[in-house]
Write a protein that holds these residues in place. Structure first.
Motif, short mmCIF file in Angstrom:
data_model
loop_
_atom_site.label_atom_id
_atom_site.label_comp_id
_atom_site.label_asym_id
_atom_site.label_seq_id
_atom_site.Cartn_x
_atom_site.Cartn_y
_atom_site.Cartn_z
N ILE A 37 0.84 -1.19 0.00
CA ILE A 37 0.00 0.00 0.00
C ILE A 37 0.88 1.25 0.00
CG2 ILE A 37 -1.97 -1.09 1.14
CD1 ILE A 37 -0.97 0.18 3.78
N GLY A 38 0.32 2.33 -0.46
CA GLY A 38 1.08 3.57 -0.48
C GLY A 38 0.38 4.57 -1.39
N LYS A 44 5.26 2.60 -6.30
CA LYS A 44 4.65 1.26 -6.36
C LYS A 44 4.76 0.64 -7.75
CE LYS A 44 0.46 2.37 -5.19
NZ LYS A 44 0.02 3.70 -4.86
N HIS A 201 -4.17 1.45 -3.27
CA HIS A 201 -4.39 2.36 -2.16
C HIS A 201 -5.81 2.21 -1.62
CE1 HIS A 201 -4.74 5.03 -5.89
NE2 HIS A 201 -5.97 4.72 -5.53
N MET A 215 3.99 -1.31 3.55
CA MET A 215 3.69 0.06 3.16
C MET A 215 4.93 0.70 2.56
SD MET A 215 1.66 3.11 4.69
CE MET A 215 2.01 4.81 4.18
N TYR A 217 6.76 4.17 1.19
CA TYR A 217 6.72 5.64 1.32
C TYR A 217 8.08 6.18 0.89
CZ TYR A 217 6.27 10.30 3.35
OH TYR A 217 6.22 11.65 3.53
N ILE A 230 -2.24 -4.83 10.99
CA ILE A 230 -2.25 -3.52 10.33
C ILE A 230 -2.83 -2.44 11.25
CG2 ILE A 230 -4.47 -3.89 9.13
CD1 ILE A 230 -1.55 -2.14 7.48
N VAL A 238 1.66 4.42 8.77
CA VAL A 238 0.64 3.42 8.42
C VAL A 238 -0.71 3.85 8.98
CG1 VAL A 238 -0.07 1.03 8.71
CG2 VAL A 238 2.34 1.57 8.31
N PHE A 241 -2.24 6.52 6.91
CA PHE A 241 -2.68 6.06 5.59
C PHE A 241 -3.96 5.25 5.70
CE2 PHE A 241 -2.83 3.44 1.82
CZ PHE A 241 -2.51 4.35 0.85
#
Lengths: 257, 258
Positions: A37-38, A44, A201, A215, A217, A230, A238, A241
């Protein structure tokens, strides 16, 4: 300890003066589903393209099944790419070909399978994603967004890949269709026993399809853990986000009004 | 930012980068032309699109060019022995220069643009990346068939253009200028040598290569959505046209010196 399928070690990539991947390291266990995720522009997509060899990283190692794949060329590279299937964000269906030829493309062009046999497999794979044989003759432009995604999924799994990449699989779909796609992803990955790597995302999708979440970044992995952890990651980035907060350690490069 | 040395440096670097990219791209494309597997189905498709469907445009261009050439030579040249001069100059002008160059420019506009737009759209919608993930080399699947098809079909188009161009001159000369048709054709055939035609055909094969290469190169490297594809299309046509004219000069000076 499960076996590693893909192991990225200190991968870096710059475009001009812009650093996109900054020493990214990530281990992806075999036969499980990892979701990265990001936010937008965090690297990504570049990470996926580096693994596929579409983009060559400036530094670092990418091990797949223990082999460094960065410098593969010619026949070795073709054999390597045959391990992969990928679902692209916009579908990336070939608009000059009917749906069945899209699904069968990797079999006909990549593996020299006879067209008739490839067509049968294509129709079988379309059935797996809930599309009937009548869709096979249509062209991609005649399909809705959700159907295009499903055709893209059928194409990704057509050659029974060992590894499947999902690039923003639910972006641009309504919530119900997004969940249908999530279910299909889980079912097809389990069915093939494949290793899945997704980037997204969409947190609802990530929670549903992931065994592990990482994650990204600023071109690095800043947190990596099982999906159950999570919510108590202890990582401010995290937390910001997954709750979608504008305030926090992650700042968007916006001018405040 | 506005330091003149910095500007010169940036321009030189950008130009060198572009030349390097183009050389690499040409090498990749050409090497896939000669290496198996070959995609004959795709080659046939491209020959239809590049060659057959360009016929009307090229034929009309050649016809009117031949006609206007006859008129100009008649009005401008000596009107006393114009009967032999008009026929010869139309035939030489069309086969040596105007046939290949004008057909090349028309095909660059028609085909170069469509190749760049098609591959550019495939690039920005990730279809070219998708080819790679389906174990298909995009140079082999997209670039090689277009290069070969253009190199084969543009000379054929030019041969047809040569015939139609001469016929255009013949039509104007016999209908408007009251020339004798038999004498006109006899003059054309007497003065025209095989070399005049073959030199034009060799040139046009090179033009075909330039058109397909520029279309593919700019399409392949387009980025940034609809605007990027538009820019790629414009660049493909402009660079192909300029390179055709430059290559024409170079080849003419080489061929007719010996």
């Amino acid at each position: 300890m499960t076996k590693l399928k893909i192991d990225l070690k200190n991968v870096s990539k710059r475009f001009g003066s812009k650093t996109v991947l900054n020493g990214l390291s990530l281990s992806i266990p075999s036969g499980e589903s990892t979701v990265v995720i990001g936010g937008s522009g965090t690297g990504k997509s570049v990470m996926l393209k580096c693994i596929l060899g579409i983009i060559t990283p400036d530094a670092g190692e990418i091990l797949v099944d223990g082999v460094d794949v960065v410098k593969l060329r010619g026949g070795d590279r073709d054999a390597y790419l045959a391990k992969f299937g990928m679902l692209f964000q916009g579908g990336a269906l070939f608009d000059s070909l009917p749906v069945w030829e899209n699904v069968a493309f990797g079999l006909i062009q990549g593996r020299n399978m006879a067209r008739g046999k490839a067509r049968d497999i294509a129709i079988e794979k379309l059935a797996k994603v809930g599309l009937g044989a009548d869709v096979a003759k249509l062209y991609p432009a005649e399909l809705s967004g959700g159907m295009q995604k499903r055709v893209g999924l059928a194409r990704a799994i057509a050659a029974d890949p060992e590894i499947i990449f999902f690039d923003e699989p639910t972006t641009g779909l309504d919530p119900i269709m997004a969940d249908v796609i999530n279910d299909l992803i889980i079912a097809t990955v389990k069915d093939l026993g494949a290793t899945a790597l997704s980037i997204t995302h969409d947190m609802a999708s990530a929670r549903k399809i992931a065994d592990h979440i990482a994650m990204i970044y600023k071109g690095r992995i800043i947190w990596n853990g099982p999906v159950g952890r999570i919510d108590d990651s202890g990582n401010d980035y995290v937390d910001q986000f997954i709750h979608g907060r504008a305030e926090g350690p992650i700042t968007m490069d916006l001018l405040k009004p | 930012m506005w330091n003149p040395f910095a500007i010169i440096g940036r321009v030189v670097l950008a130009t060198l980068e572009e030349i390097g990219q183009l050389s690499l791209f040409t090498w990749n494309g050409v090497s896939h032309v000669v290496r198996p597997p070959y995609f004959f189905r795709l080659l046939g498709q491209q020959m239809m699109r590049i060659g057959y469907f360009s016929l009307p445009v090229v034929a009309m261009t050649a016809f009117f060019t031949g006609g206007v050439l006859a008129l100009q030579i008649y009005y401008g040249g000596s009107q006393y022995n114009s009967e032999s001069i008009v026929a010869t100059i139309v035939a030489l002008g069309i086969t040596r220069e105007l046939g290949p160059v004008l057909a090349g420019l028309m095909v660059a506009g028609r085909v170069g643009a469509s190749i760049a737009a098609e591959l550019g759209t495939m690039r920005v919608t990730e279809q070219i990346d998708a080819l790679t993930t389906l174990s298909t080399n995009p140079y082999k699947y997209l670039v090689a068939p277009r290069l070969v098809a253009a190199v084969i079909t543009v000379p054929i188009l030019v041969l047809i253009a040569d015939i139609i161009g001469v016929m255009g001159g013949y039509m104007v000369a016999t209908k408007n200028l009251d020339f004798n048709g038999g004498v006109y054709l006899a003059n054309t055939i007497d003065f025209l040598k095989t070399d005049d035609v073959t030199s034009g055909l060799i040139k046009s094969a090179v033009f075909g290569f330039i058109i397909a290469l520029m279309g593919c190169f700019h399409g392949f490297n387009s980025k940034g959505g609809a605007q990027g594809v538009g820019r790629a299309t414009t660049n493909a046509v402009v660079t192909a046209s300029i390179l055709i004219l430059a290559a024409d000069y170079v080849m003419t000076s080489l061929i007719f010196k010996s």
